[in-house]
Structure formats: structure tokens, C-alpha cells
Write an enzyme that holds these catalytic residues in place. Sequence first.
Site, PDB file in Angstrom:
ATOM      1  N   ASN A  10      24.616  46.639  40.378  1.00 34.47           N
ATOM      2  CA  ASN A  10      25.664  45.083  40.510  1.00 34.47           C
ATOM      3  C   ASN A  10      24.870  44.776  42.164  1.00 34.47           C
ATOM      4  O   ASN A  10      24.814  45.022  43.012  1.00 34.47           O
ATOM      5  CB  ASN A  10      26.845  45.914  40.680  1.00 34.47           C
ATOM      6  CG  ASN A  10      27.773  44.447  41.074  1.00 34.47           C
ATOM      7  OD1 ASN A  10      27.650  43.201  41.573  1.00 34.47           O
ATOM      8  ND2 ASN A  10      28.840  45.508  41.155  1.00 34.47           N
ATOM      9  N   ARG A  88      25.432  44.164  35.968  1.00 34.93           N
ATOM     10  CA  ARG A  88      26.238  42.784  35.567  1.00 34.93           C
ATOM     11  C   ARG A  88      26.303  41.852  36.668  1.00 34.93           C
ATOM     12  O   ARG A  88      25.659  41.826  37.293  1.00 34.93           O
ATOM     13  CB  ARG A  88      27.435  43.723  37.429  1.00 34.93           C
ATOM     14  CG  ARG A  88      28.563  43.371  37.245  1.00 34.93           C
ATOM     15  CD  ARG A  88      29.703  43.438  38.339  1.00 34.93           C
ATOM     16  NE  ARG A  88      30.468  42.454  38.226  1.00 34.93           N
ATOM     17  CZ  ARG A  88      31.481  42.053  39.556  1.00 34.93           C
ATOM     18  NH1 ARG A  88      30.902  42.304  40.601  1.00 34.93           N
ATOM     19  NH2 ARG A  88      32.144  40.543  39.325  1.00 34.93           N
ATOM     20  N   HIS A 177      36.743  39.566  35.751  1.00 37.68           N
ATOM     21  CA  HIS A 177      37.325  40.971  35.870  1.00 37.68           C
ATOM     22  C   HIS A 177      37.336  41.143  33.999  1.00 37.68           C
ATOM     23  O   HIS A 177      38.095  42.704  34.304  1.00 37.68           O
ATOM     24  CB  HIS A 177      38.221  41.023  36.037  1.00 37.68           C
ATOM     25  CG  HIS A 177      38.818  40.906  38.055  1.00 37.68           C
ATOM     26  ND1 HIS A 177      39.631  40.130  38.065  1.00 37.68           N
ATOM     27  CD2 HIS A 177      37.762  40.949  39.378  1.00 37.68           C
ATOM     28  CE1 HIS A 177      39.768  40.645  39.944  1.00 37.68           C
ATOM     29  NE2 HIS A 177      38.360  40.469  40.038  1.00 37.68           N
ATOM     30  N   ARG A 238      42.504  34.756  48.792  1.00 41.63           N
ATOM     31  CA  ARG A 238      42.291  33.048  48.177  1.00 41.63           C
ATOM     32  C   ARG A 238      43.820  32.656  48.218  1.00 41.63           C
ATOM     33  O   ARG A 238      44.550  33.887  47.187  1.00 41.63           O
ATOM     34  CB  ARG A 238      41.611  33.209  46.419  1.00 41.63           C
ATOM     35  CG  ARG A 238      40.033  34.352  47.103  1.00 41.63           C
ATOM     36  CD  ARG A 238      39.100  33.602  45.557  1.00 41.63           C
ATOM     37  NE  ARG A 238      38.224  34.996  45.310  1.00 41.63           N
ATOM     38  CZ  ARG A 238      37.864  35.843  44.691  1.00 41.63           C
ATOM     39  NH1 ARG A 238      38.484  35.872  43.537  1.00 41.63           N
ATOM     40  NH2 ARG A 238      36.365  36.528  44.964  1.00 41.63           N
ATOM     41  N   GLU A 383      34.504  49.946  36.270  1.00 38.72           N
ATOM     42  CA  GLU A 383      33.902  49.078  35.686  1.00 38.72           C
ATOM     43  C   GLU A 383      32.588  49.017  35.491  1.00 38.72           C
ATOM     44  O   GLU A 383      31.622  48.923  34.437  1.00 38.72           O
ATOM     45  CB  GLU A 383      33.986  47.292  36.760  1.00 38.72           C
ATOM     46  CG  GLU A 383      34.830  47.329  35.941  1.00 38.72           C
ATOM     47  CD  GLU A 383      35.438  46.171  37.966  1.00 38.72           C
ATOM     48  OE1 GLU A 383      35.371  44.574  37.811  1.00 38.72           O
ATOM     49  OE2 GLU A 383      36.189  46.475  39.377  1.00 38.72           O
TER      50      GLU A 383
END
Length: 397
Positions: A10, A88, A177, A238, A383
Site C-alpha cells: 500500500n 492497493r 473503503h 473531515r 483490508e
Amino acid sequence: MASSLVLVVNCGSSSIKFALVNPQKSEFIMEGVAERLGEKEADLKWIISGEKQSLALDEYANHKAALARILPKVQTVADGRLVAIGHRVVHGGEHFTEACILDEAPIAAIRDTAALAPLHNPANLLGIEAAMKLFPEVPHVAVFDTAFHQTLPDYAFRYAIPEKIYTEQGVRRYGFHGTSHRYVVEEAARLAGIDLANSGWLTAHLGNGCSTAAVMNGRSVDTSMGFTPLEGLVMGTRSGDVDPNLHGFLHRKLGWDLEKIDHMLNKESGLLGLSAGLSNDMRALEKARSEGNASARLAIDVFCYRLAKSLAGLACALERFDGIIFTGGIGENSVLIREKTASHLKLFGVAIDDELNRQNVGGKAGKIHQPGSPEIWVVPTNEERQIAVETLACIAE
Ligand code: ADP
């Protein structure tokens, strides 16, 4: 026969996270991170069987230099069992509906999608190209954050703006996600003994970034993040949804330019903004709330209400409702957030068992609902494992 292993990579703009994964197991054989790439003090840390190791990389080491140090170590540990590298990739646009083997055409397509994820896709590509050059003897597979959500129907993914902005610029809801939502829904169905192919779940991935998804018969049918990961829930820094006219107001009233407004909405908002700058970290906010801090209380209240409202809204996308799944650092650990969110969903018959809620923290998977309630599960996300599973499935095809 010894099982096949997958190296999951990743790449961010200045870091590479990696894990050597046996797709049949939750624990990683080896995992690590190269950080501060492109800076003077770049370094590499990794852990094997609980033992931590590290080394300083050359000054200003880039992604290729870091991977050149990582790959031989991984090969030694894998001892001939490494069969593929799974990368990823954040944004697959409308091009990628599932994982794919990397060669020239997909790499070009990922590059074409960079306009949609200017911070992420170019960094992902740096890692892909370097790893493919250094290690051409195994297949390289891309697994996309957006791919799981490519099954959304058009009425869920289109914005009510002029059609040309979609057809010419690709402005639509993509969702993110996806790897996590897919992993936890498959795990929850398995643990609950429910046939995934005949099931309807709502999932809540609550980390620094937060998103919900509605998953019908194992396919994503709606999700809270949209064109970018800013849409939807309140997150660490956020804002999630705000009135789109906010940009115009801040520009006209305060003279803010787009960069300043983007920064405010992405980096200074969410839990951090609501708590008057106290923290973007849920643990710190829960502690402050328990000590009577009013803005921490408000940040948590808004977070849970907006989360519940998103879950209730996504229920429209389901034909049947089996239950809710919590995951991510907050979803896996916060007894308070799960309890407060569920309390807004009583109309759906949702009822948490306090004792089970308290027990399922710290990486434990388990159900936390009372008898008669829809299922409520805590499932630690993984993940890397999902990327490894999809990578193996892709090369087997
Ligand atoms: P990322 O999205 O960066 O992978 P994580 O999934 O690790 O993030 O989630 C980070 C969030 O999880 C932080 O807000 C952190 O405070 C929260 N968290 C971790 N442990 C707990 C806990 N025990 N109680 C409440 N929140 C927690």
C-alpha cells in the site's frame, strides 16, 4: 502442502505499508512500513513473529529504493511460497469493477483515473511500477477501494447536476473503503450463519475516515462517501456532508479561496472542528466528555446522530435487513459510540446488549445485540487479508 502467500503493498506519497499474508489466516507473517520516503531521514520498520526490527534507508530514498530493501527480506521469510503481490489502489473509476492482473493496459487505465484521486493514484503507481521492475517473476494484482461499490444502481450513484458533468468529467458517487466493507460483511454473514447471497446488511467503517454501506446479497448497493472521501459522515478531520453553498458563502463573506476552503473541510473539520480544536481522536474525546467537556460531548453527539441517520437512509437500498456491522478503530473499540448510534435506531428494532457491547473490544469479533433485535456485529476489519484473498482469486482465474 504449504499454503501460498501474498505480499500486500500500500503505497502513499511518502510511505509504503506492506504485509506478508497467508490468506487463510488473520495474523500476518510479516508486516512493516517505510516512511519519510524522499526525505533525508527515510527509514524502514518491520515486525516478524512479534519481533520488531528497523533500519535507516539511504538519505532521500524513493519508493523503488525502499522496495529494493523490502522485497528480498520478504522473499527470505516467504521461503518460496510467495505467489503474487497485491497492490492497493485507491481509485479505479468506472473502469475497474474487480481486482485485475497488472500489465500495460490496466496501468494506463489507473494513470487515466489519476485526475479523480490526484493524491493517491500517482503514489500507488509509483509502488506498482517499482515493484514490477524489481520483482517481475510473480504476478502483480491491483485491488481497488472503489471496485466493490461499482454495483451501485445509477439512481444511487448519480448527482442531480447536469448530465455532461458526469459523462465528460466522471463526476458521480464512487464510494471508498470497499475492501473493508466487503471483508466485514462476508465475515459477519459467516459468523452469524446467514447466507450472504440472501442477506441485507448495513456496514459502518469508522476510523479516521468513516463511511457506511448498504450490502444486498453480498453486493454494495449504496454507500455514504461519494465523488471523493469527503462526502457523508462526520470523520476525524473531515466535515462529511455540508451545504454545497458553503463554498460560495465563505468566499464572498470572508474572501477565502478554494484551497483554504478545501483545507478547512478536509483537515480542520469533523470531530476536530466540532470539539473546538480539542482532538480528532475518539479516545481523547471520550475521555474529555467523561470529564464534562461540552464540545467533546457535542462532537460525539453529532458523530453518532449523523452515523445513525446515514444507516437509516441506506436502509432504503435494502430489500431485507439482517443487521448492522461496526468496524474500524472506533467501530471495533468504542462501546459508547455503538451504544449511542444504536439508540437512534430504535424504530428499526435495534437493541444492543450492554454486556456483549462491553466485551467485544480490542480486536474481538462478536455479536452485541439483544435477542429479537436485528443482528449487530463487531468485526475487526482486515483490508490486507481481503486484498490477499482477491489477489489469489484473480491469479487463479
Ligand atoms: P485509520 O482510518 O487511520 O486506519 P483507525 O481505524 O485506526 O484509523 O481508527 C482510528 C480511530 O479509532 C481514532 O479516532 C481512535 O481514537 C479510535 N479508537 C481506537 N481505539 C479506541 C477506543 N478504545 N475507544 C474509542 N476510540 C478508539
